[in-house]
Design a protein around this motif. Structure first.
Motif, PDB file in Angstrom:
ATOM      1  N   UNK A 199       0.854  -1.175   0.000  1.00 38.66           N
ATOM      2  CA  UNK A 199       0.000   0.000   0.000  1.00 38.66           C
ATOM      3  C   UNK A 199       0.892   1.227   0.000  1.00 38.66           C
ATOM      4  N   UNK A 200       0.551   2.191  -0.859  1.00 39.86           N
ATOM      5  CA  UNK A 200       1.285   3.444  -0.910  1.00 39.86           C
ATOM      6  C   UNK A 200       0.346   4.609  -0.657  1.00 39.86           C
ATOM      7  N   UNK A 201       0.715   5.472   0.294  1.00 38.75           N
ATOM      8  CA  UNK A 201      -0.105   6.628   0.621  1.00 38.75           C
ATOM      9  C   UNK A 201       0.771   7.867   0.632  1.00 38.75           C
ATOM     10  N   UNK A 202       0.327   8.912  -0.070  1.00 36.31           N
ATOM     11  CA  UNK A 202       1.023  10.192  -0.082  1.00 36.31           C
ATOM     12  C   UNK A 202       0.004  11.266   0.267  1.00 36.31           C
ATOM     13  N   UNK A 203       0.350  12.112   1.244  1.00 36.88           N
ATOM     14  CA  UNK A 203      -0.519  13.222   1.622  1.00 36.88           C
ATOM     15  C   UNK A 203       0.220  14.517   1.305  1.00 36.88           C
ATOM     16  N   UNK A 204      -0.375  15.309   0.420  1.00 37.79           N
ATOM     17  CA  UNK A 204       0.231  16.561  -0.030  1.00 37.79           C
ATOM     18  C   UNK A 204      -0.368  17.740   0.735  1.00 37.79           C
ATOM     19  N   UNK A 205       0.366  18.857   0.823  1.00 43.12           N
ATOM     20  CA  UNK A 205      -0.188  20.047   1.472  1.00 43.12           C
ATOM     21  C   UNK A 205      -1.427  20.553   0.733  1.00 43.12           C
ATOM     22  N   UNK A 206      -2.336  21.130   1.475  1.00 46.91           N
ATOM     23  CA  UNK A 206      -3.576  21.655   0.877  1.00 46.91           C
ATOM     24  C   UNK A 206      -3.317  22.918   0.073  1.00 46.91           C
ATOM     25  N   UNK A 207      -2.239  23.628   0.372  1.00 44.08           N
ATOM     26  CA  UNK A 207      -1.987  24.927  -0.255  1.00 44.08           C
ATOM     27  C   UNK A 207      -0.754  24.911  -1.161  1.00 44.08           C
ATOM     28  N   UNK A 208      -0.710  23.932  -2.064  1.00 43.55           N
ATOM     29  CA  UNK A 208       0.417  23.841  -2.993  1.00 43.55           C
ATOM     30  C   UNK A 208      -0.086  23.440  -4.376  1.00 43.55           C
ATOM     31  N   UNK A 209       0.578  23.962  -5.397  1.00 43.41           N
ATOM     32  CA  UNK A 209       0.323  23.492  -6.761  1.00 43.41           C
ATOM     33  C   UNK A 209       0.954  22.117  -6.898  1.00 43.41           C
ATOM     34  N   UNK A 210       0.265  21.197  -7.572  1.00 44.41           N
ATOM     35  CA  UNK A 210       0.807  19.850  -7.733  1.00 44.41           C
ATOM     36  C   UNK A 210       0.597  19.343  -9.158  1.00 44.41           C
ATOM     37  N   UNK A 211       1.588  18.621  -9.643  1.00 46.96           N
ATOM     38  CA  UNK A 211       1.519  17.876 -10.903  1.00 46.96           C
ATOM     39  C   UNK A 211       1.979  16.466 -10.573  1.00 46.96           C
ATOM     40  N   UNK A 212       1.078  15.502 -10.715  1.00 51.48           N
ATOM     41  CA  UNK A 212       1.336  14.148 -10.251  1.00 51.48           C
ATOM     42  C   UNK A 212       1.092  13.140 -11.362  1.00 51.48           C
ATOM     43  N   UNK A 213       1.959  12.151 -11.448  1.00 57.98           N
ATOM     44  CA  UNK A 213       1.716  10.981 -12.278  1.00 57.98           C
ATOM     45  C   UNK A 213       1.706   9.777 -11.349  1.00 57.98           C
ATOM     46  N   UNK A 214       0.587   9.070 -11.320  1.00 54.76           N
ATOM     47  CA  UNK A 214       0.411   7.878 -10.489  1.00 54.76           C
ATOM     48  C   UNK A 214       0.378   6.661 -11.401  1.00 54.76           C
ATOM     49  N   UNK A 215       1.122   5.611 -11.045  1.00 58.49           N
ATOM     50  CA  UNK A 215       1.103   4.367 -11.817  1.00 58.49           C
ATOM     51  C   UNK A 215       1.077   3.177 -10.875  1.00 58.49           C
ATOM     52  N   UNK A 216       0.436   2.106 -11.334  1.00 61.06           N
ATOM     53  CA  UNK A 216       0.451   0.841 -10.607  1.00 61.06           C
ATOM     54  C   UNK A 216       0.417  -0.302 -11.624  1.00 61.06           C
TER      55      UNK A 216
END
Length: 66
Positions: A1-18
């Protein structure tokens, strides 16, 4: 299991793969084999951008905001 929690006040660009499993990438949900999702969540009020690539071989992957 992988969990990532990002800040609520940030710009994000994410690529998720499984390779196999369930994925929730900032609310974009999928399950199955060899899944990839790219999500961009930006607001001009925030400075800087977190660019993140997250991969899980098998299992659950969740990326959310704190």
């Amino acid at each position: 299991r992988g969990t990532v929690i990002l800040p609520a006040d940030a710009n994000v660009e994410i690529t998720c793969t499984t390779d196999a499993g369930n994925m929730n990438c900032l609310g974009e949900r999928s399950d199955g084999f060899r899944i990839q999702q790219s999500v961009s969540d930006t607001d001009p009020v925030y400075t800087g951008t977190i660019k993140l690539n997250v991969h899980v071989n098998t299992g659950n992957l969740e990326v959310s905001r704190g």
